[in-house]
Motif scaffolding. Structure first.
Motif, PDB file in Angstrom:
ATOM      1  N   ILE A  27       0.841  -1.200   0.000  1.00 55.63           N
ATOM      2  CA  ILE A  27       0.000   0.000   0.000  1.00 55.63           C
ATOM      3  C   ILE A  27       0.875   1.248   0.000  1.00 55.63           C
ATOM      4  CG2 ILE A  27      -1.697   1.331   1.333  1.00 55.63           C
ATOM      5  CD1 ILE A  27      -2.885  -1.190   0.136  1.00 55.63           C
ATOM      6  N   CYS A  28       0.486   2.215  -0.819  1.00 53.17           N
ATOM      7  CA  CYS A  28       1.153   3.523  -0.887  1.00 53.17           C
ATOM      8  C   CYS A  28       0.131   4.607  -0.532  1.00 53.17           C
ATOM      9  CB  CYS A  28       1.650   3.800  -2.303  1.00 53.17           C
ATOM     10  SG  CYS A  28       2.876   2.641  -2.924  1.00 53.17           S
ATOM     11  N   ASN A  29       0.630   5.769  -0.169  1.00 57.14           N
ATOM     12  CA  ASN A  29      -0.247   6.908   0.115  1.00 57.14           C
ATOM     13  C   ASN A  29      -0.515   7.700  -1.166  1.00 57.14           C
ATOM     14  OD1 ASN A  29       1.684   9.274  -0.150  1.00 57.14           O
ATOM     15  ND2 ASN A  29       2.777   8.029   1.352  1.00 57.14           N
ATOM     16  N   ASP A  30      -1.482   8.609  -1.074  1.00 58.08           N
ATOM     17  CA  ASP A  30      -1.868   9.417  -2.241  1.00 58.08           C
ATOM     18  C   ASP A  30      -1.202  10.794  -2.251  1.00 58.08           C
ATOM     19  OD1 ASP A  30      -3.256  10.595  -0.153  1.00 58.08           O
ATOM     20  OD2 ASP A  30      -5.222  10.504  -1.138  1.00 58.08           O
ATOM     21  N   LEU A  31      -0.127  10.954  -1.461  1.00 57.12           N
ATOM     22  CA  LEU A  31       0.582  12.234  -1.404  1.00 57.12           C
ATOM     23  C   LEU A  31       1.906  12.223  -2.169  1.00 57.12           C
ATOM     24  CD1 LEU A  31       0.157  13.222   2.351  1.00 57.12           C
ATOM     25  CD2 LEU A  31      -1.134  14.059   0.376  1.00 57.12           C
ATOM     26  N   GLY A  32       2.287  11.064  -2.696  1.00 61.33           N
ATOM     27  CA  GLY A  32       3.574  10.975  -3.377  1.00 61.33           C
ATOM     28  C   GLY A  32       4.739  10.813  -2.422  1.00 61.33           C
ATOM     29  N   ARG A  33       4.461  10.475  -1.175  1.00 61.04           N
ATOM     30  CA  ARG A  33       5.511  10.311  -0.172  1.00 61.04           C
ATOM     31  C   ARG A  33       5.940   8.847  -0.088  1.00 61.04           C
ATOM     32  NH1 ARG A  33       4.463  14.555   3.618  1.00 61.04           N
ATOM     33  NH2 ARG A  33       4.212  16.412   2.339  1.00 61.04           N
ATOM     34  N   TRP A  34       7.232   8.639  -0.086  1.00 63.38           N
ATOM     35  CA  TRP A  34       7.828   7.295  -0.037  1.00 63.38           C
ATOM     36  C   TRP A  34       9.007   7.401   0.907  1.00 63.38           C
ATOM     37  CZ3 TRP A  34       6.922   3.098  -3.678  1.00 63.38           C
ATOM     38  CH2 TRP A  34       7.855   2.058  -3.614  1.00 63.38           C
ATOM     39  N   GLY A  35       8.983   6.714   2.024  1.00 63.58           N
ATOM     40  CA  GLY A  35      10.131   6.845   2.912  1.00 63.58           C
ATOM     41  C   GLY A  35      10.012   6.176   4.261  1.00 63.58           C
ATOM     42  N   LYS A  36       8.867   5.542   4.561  1.00 63.48           N
ATOM     43  CA  LYS A  36       8.697   4.850   5.840  1.00 63.48           C
ATOM     44  C   LYS A  36       7.966   3.540   5.607  1.00 63.48           C
ATOM     45  CE  LYS A  36       8.571   8.850   8.874  1.00 63.48           C
ATOM     46  NZ  LYS A  36       7.821   9.581   9.878  1.00 63.48           N
ATOM     47  N   GLY A  37       8.194   2.606   6.505  1.00 60.39           N
ATOM     48  CA  GLY A  37       7.478   1.341   6.440  1.00 60.39           C
ATOM     49  C   GLY A  37       8.063   0.387   5.413  1.00 60.39           C
ATOM     50  N   PHE A  38       7.196  -0.432   4.837  1.00 56.31           N
ATOM     51  CA  PHE A  38       7.606  -1.498   3.922  1.00 56.31           C
ATOM     52  C   PHE A  38       8.347  -0.967   2.701  1.00 56.31           C
ATOM     53  CE2 PHE A  38       6.652  -4.538   0.449  1.00 56.31           C
ATOM     54  CZ  PHE A  38       7.313  -5.638   0.959  1.00 56.31           C
ATOM     55  N   VAL A  39       8.051   0.253   2.272  1.00 56.96           N
ATOM     56  CA  VAL A  39       8.715   0.797   1.087  1.00 56.96           C
ATOM     57  C   VAL A  39      10.228   0.878   1.263  1.00 56.96           C
ATOM     58  CG1 VAL A  39       6.677   2.033   0.265  1.00 56.96           C
ATOM     59  CG2 VAL A  39       8.362   3.228   1.673  1.00 56.96           C
ATOM     60  N   LEU A  40      10.682   0.999   2.495  1.00 56.20           N
ATOM     61  CA  LEU A  40      12.132   1.029   2.726  1.00 56.20           C
ATOM     62  C   LEU A  40      12.765  -0.302   2.336  1.00 56.20           C
ATOM     63  CD1 LEU A  40      12.298   2.943   6.123  1.00 56.20           C
ATOM     64  CD2 LEU A  40      12.710   3.834   3.812  1.00 56.20           C
ATOM     65  N   ALA A  41      12.091  -1.404   2.639  1.00 57.77           N
ATOM     66  CA  ALA A  41      12.589  -2.726   2.250  1.00 57.77           C
ATOM     67  C   ALA A  41      12.541  -2.890   0.731  1.00 57.77           C
ATOM     68  CB  ALA A  41      11.770  -3.821   2.931  1.00 57.77           C
ATOM     69  N   VAL A  42      11.482  -2.365   0.108  1.00 53.61           N
ATOM     70  CA  VAL A  42      11.374  -2.429  -1.354  1.00 53.61           C
ATOM     71  C   VAL A  42      12.535  -1.659  -1.988  1.00 53.61           C
ATOM     72  CG1 VAL A  42       9.976  -1.733  -3.348  1.00 53.61           C
ATOM     73  CG2 VAL A  42       8.868  -2.781  -1.360  1.00 53.61           C
ATOM     74  N   SER A  43      12.756  -0.429  -1.521  1.00 59.61           N
ATOM     75  CA  SER A  43      13.824   0.407  -2.087  1.00 59.61           C
ATOM     76  C   SER A  43      15.209  -0.165  -1.838  1.00 59.61           C
ATOM     77  CB  SER A  43      13.751   1.826  -1.508  1.00 59.61           C
ATOM     78  OG  SER A  43      12.627   2.483  -2.025  1.00 59.61           O
ATOM     79  N   ALA A  44      15.384  -0.889  -0.744  1.00 58.79           N
ATOM     80  CA  ALA A  44      16.680  -1.506  -0.454  1.00 58.79           C
ATOM     81  C   ALA A  44      17.011  -2.595  -1.473  1.00 58.79           C
ATOM     82  CB  ALA A  44      16.693  -2.084   0.959  1.00 58.79           C
ATOM     83  N   ARG A  45      15.981  -3.182  -2.094  1.00 59.97           N
ATOM     84  CA  ARG A  45      16.197  -4.257  -3.074  1.00 59.97           C
ATOM     85  C   ARG A  45      16.194  -3.774  -4.522  1.00 59.97           C
ATOM     86  NH1 ARG A  45      16.695  -9.419  -2.341  1.00 59.97           N
ATOM     87  NH2 ARG A  45      15.357  -9.901  -4.074  1.00 59.97           N
ATOM     88  N   TRP A  46      15.337  -2.790  -4.827  1.00 56.27           N
ATOM     89  CA  TRP A  46      15.197  -2.326  -6.210  1.00 56.27           C
ATOM     90  C   TRP A  46      14.934  -0.820  -6.236  1.00 56.27           C
ATOM     91  CZ3 TRP A  46      11.455  -5.896  -4.320  1.00 56.27           C
ATOM     92  CH2 TRP A  46      11.743  -7.229  -4.565  1.00 56.27           C
ATOM     93  N   PRO A  47      15.553  -0.092  -7.136  1.00 59.13           N
ATOM     94  CA  PRO A  47      15.259   1.345  -7.244  1.00 59.13           C
ATOM     95  C   PRO A  47      14.002   1.640  -8.072  1.00 59.13           C
ATOM     96  CG  PRO A  47      17.031   0.751  -8.751  1.00 59.13           C
ATOM     97  CD  PRO A  47      16.709  -0.484  -7.938  1.00 59.13           C
TER      98      PRO A  47
END
Length: 160
Positions: A27-47
């Protein structure tokens, strides 16, 4: 079509132990913010998922970026990350959580169509229950109704 049961595993949802096509959903938010929670694990694996999400948000006047929308980002052969817009804002000032169950239902229906066409299994953390403040008692039936009832294999991962 045979109904499947949601499988629960201890582990990291970004490293599904499967063969064949797979989708990692979150799940993502509707503000365009990416930087906390599960997305950190996603970004650590793939840009790619973060870059695609940020571009999707930046160009929202000309695309479908909104609650209920899903973006499928290829990250490897037969592996996608599904950026699902199911959270309105980051936190609530009114006391209600930012999760939007109707949007998650729409996300999961789109995910089911893509998974069915791709013959892919779906892997996820307990979506919507972290920073979005949702209840698994409300999310799990949506997964069951949208995915499992269509015979799509779903694995939910809990970190230990």
């Amino acid at each position: 079509m045979n109904k499947t049961e949601i499988a629960y595993e201890t582990g990291d949802a970004t490293t599904p132990r499967i063969t064949g096509p797979a989708i990692i959903a979150h799940i993502c938010n509707d503000l365009g913010r990416w930087g906390k929670g599960f997305v950190l694990a996603v970004s650590a694996r793939w840009p790619q998922p973060e870059r695609a999400y940020r571009d999707w948000h930046k160009q929202r006047d000309t695309n479908d970026f909104a609650l209920g929308a899903v973006q499928f980002v290829p990250v490897a052969a037969d592996l996608y990350v599904a950026n699902m817009i199911g959270q309105h804002g980051l936190r609530s000032s009114t006391g209600s959580p930012p999760i939007r169950y109707d949007a998650v239902d729409q996300n999961l229906r789109t995910l089911a169509d893509f998974a069915s066409t791709s013959k892919a299994s779906v892997h996820m953390p307990r979506i919507g229950c972290g920073l979005a403040g949702g209840s698994w008692d409300r999310i799990e039936p949506l997964i069951d109704s949208c995915l499992s009832s269509r015979g799509i294999a779903v694995v939910v991962y809990d970190l230990q």
